[in-house]
Design a protein around this motif. Structure first.
Motif, PDB file in Angstrom:
ATOM      1  N   TYR A 204       0.827  -1.202   0.000  1.00 40.75           N
ATOM      2  CA  TYR A 204       0.000   0.000   0.000  1.00 40.75           C
ATOM      3  C   TYR A 204       0.862   1.253   0.000  1.00 40.75           C
ATOM      4  N   ILE A 205       1.896   1.260   0.817  1.00 38.08           N
ATOM      5  CA  ILE A 205       2.788   2.425   0.888  1.00 38.08           C
ATOM      6  C   ILE A 205       3.509   2.617  -0.442  1.00 38.08           C
ATOM      7  N   ALA A 206       3.966   1.528  -1.054  1.00 36.73           N
ATOM      8  CA  ALA A 206       4.652   1.628  -2.340  1.00 36.73           C
ATOM      9  C   ALA A 206       3.719   2.165  -3.422  1.00 36.73           C
TER      10      ALA A 206
ATOM     11  N   ASP B 234       3.137   5.911  -2.835  1.00 33.42           N
ATOM     12  CA  ASP B 234       4.267   6.714  -3.304  1.00 33.42           C
ATOM     13  C   ASP B 234       4.297   6.787  -4.826  1.00 33.42           C
ATOM     14  N   LEU B 235       4.014   5.681  -5.483  1.00 35.02           N
ATOM     15  CA  LEU B 235       3.989   5.656  -6.942  1.00 35.02           C
ATOM     16  C   LEU B 235       2.888   6.558  -7.472  1.00 35.02           C
TER      17      LEU B 235
ATOM     18  N   PHE C   1       0.996  10.954 -10.528  1.00 34.54           N
ATOM     19  CA  PHE C   1      -0.277  11.596 -10.792  1.00 34.54           C
ATOM     20  C   PHE C   1      -0.547  12.827  -9.939  1.00 34.54           C
ATOM     21  N   GLN C   2       0.198  13.092  -8.934  1.00 35.56           N
ATOM     22  CA  GLN C   2      -0.056  14.207  -8.037  1.00 35.56           C
ATOM     23  C   GLN C   2       1.048  15.259  -8.113  1.00 35.56           C
ATOM     24  N   LYS C   3       1.632  15.472  -9.288  1.00 36.25           N
ATOM     25  CA  LYS C   3       2.707  16.454  -9.434  1.00 36.25           C
ATOM     26  C   LYS C   3       2.137  17.858  -9.300  1.00 36.25           C
TER      27      LYS C   3
END
Length: 164
Positions: A140-142, A145-146, A151-153
Motif C-alpha cells: 500500500y505504501i509503495a 508513493d507511486l 499523478f499528483q505532481k
C-alpha cells in the motif's frame, strides 16, 4: 678443534654459485596458462567455500529426515497419507484454472494438517497473518508513493483539487 681440522668435514675451495636453467617454451606456456586461469580458479574456490556449508546442512537435513522416518511416532504415516490425499483431492478440483492449481492443493493440505496439528496451525496462522498484514501495508505504501510521483505532481493541472 676447528671444523676444518676434522677429516669428515672438508670445506670447498671456491665459492659455488647456483645457476638456474632458462625456462623452456613449455614451462613458459604453462606459466601463462596458469596466470590466465587464476581468476576462474579463485572464483571456483570462493563458490565452493560458500556452497560447501549449505550442502553439508542439506545433507545433514536429509540424514535427520531419514532417521525421523525410520523412527516415526505412532500414527504419523496415516496422518501423512490423509494430508497427501487432501492435496490430491485439491488437485482434482482445480480443472481449468491455473490460480486454482496454486491455491486448492496447498489449501486442502493445510486444512487436513490443521485437523491433526491444531496448535501448530494456530501458531502458523498467527505468524502468517502478521506477515501478510506487513506485506500488504508495504504494498500500500509503495503504491501510494507511486501514485504521488506520477499523478499528483504540482504542475499537473488535470488532477489538482481546485479544477473540475
Amino acid at each position: 678443534m676447528k671444523v676444518e681440522e676434522l677429516s669428515l668435514y672438508s670445506t670447498p675451495e671456491g665459492q659455488s654459485k647456483y645457476v638456474e636453467k632458462p625456462r623452456t617454451q613449455l614451462e613458459e606456456s604453462i606459466s601463462q596458462l596458469r596466470h590466465q586461469c587464476d581468476p576462474y580458479t579463485s572464483w571456483c574456490q570462493e563458490t565452493y567455500s560458500q556452497t560447501k556449508p549449505k550442502m553439508q546442512r542439506f545433507f545433514q537435513w536429509g540424514l535427520d529426515s531419514y532417521d525421523f522416518l525410520q523412527n516415526a511416532p505412532p500414527g504419523f504415516f496415516p496422518r501423512l497419507g490423509v494430508i497427501g490425499f487432501a492435496g490430491l483431492v485439491g488437485l482434482l478440483f482445480t480443472r481449468g484454472s491455473k490460480l486454482k492449481k496454486l491455491v486448492y492443493p496447498p489449501g486442502f493440505m493445510g486444512l487436513a494438517a490443521s485437523i491433526y496439528y491444531p496448535q501448530q496451525a494456530i501458531a502458523f496462522a498467527q505468524v502468517s497473518g502478521e506477515k501478510l498484514y506487513d506485506w500488504s501495508l508495504r504494498g500500500y505504501i509503495a503504491l501510494e508513493d507511486l501514485w504521488k510521483e506520477n499523478f499528483q505532481k504540482p504542475g499537473n493541472v488535470k488532477n489538482s483539487p481546485g479544477n473540475k
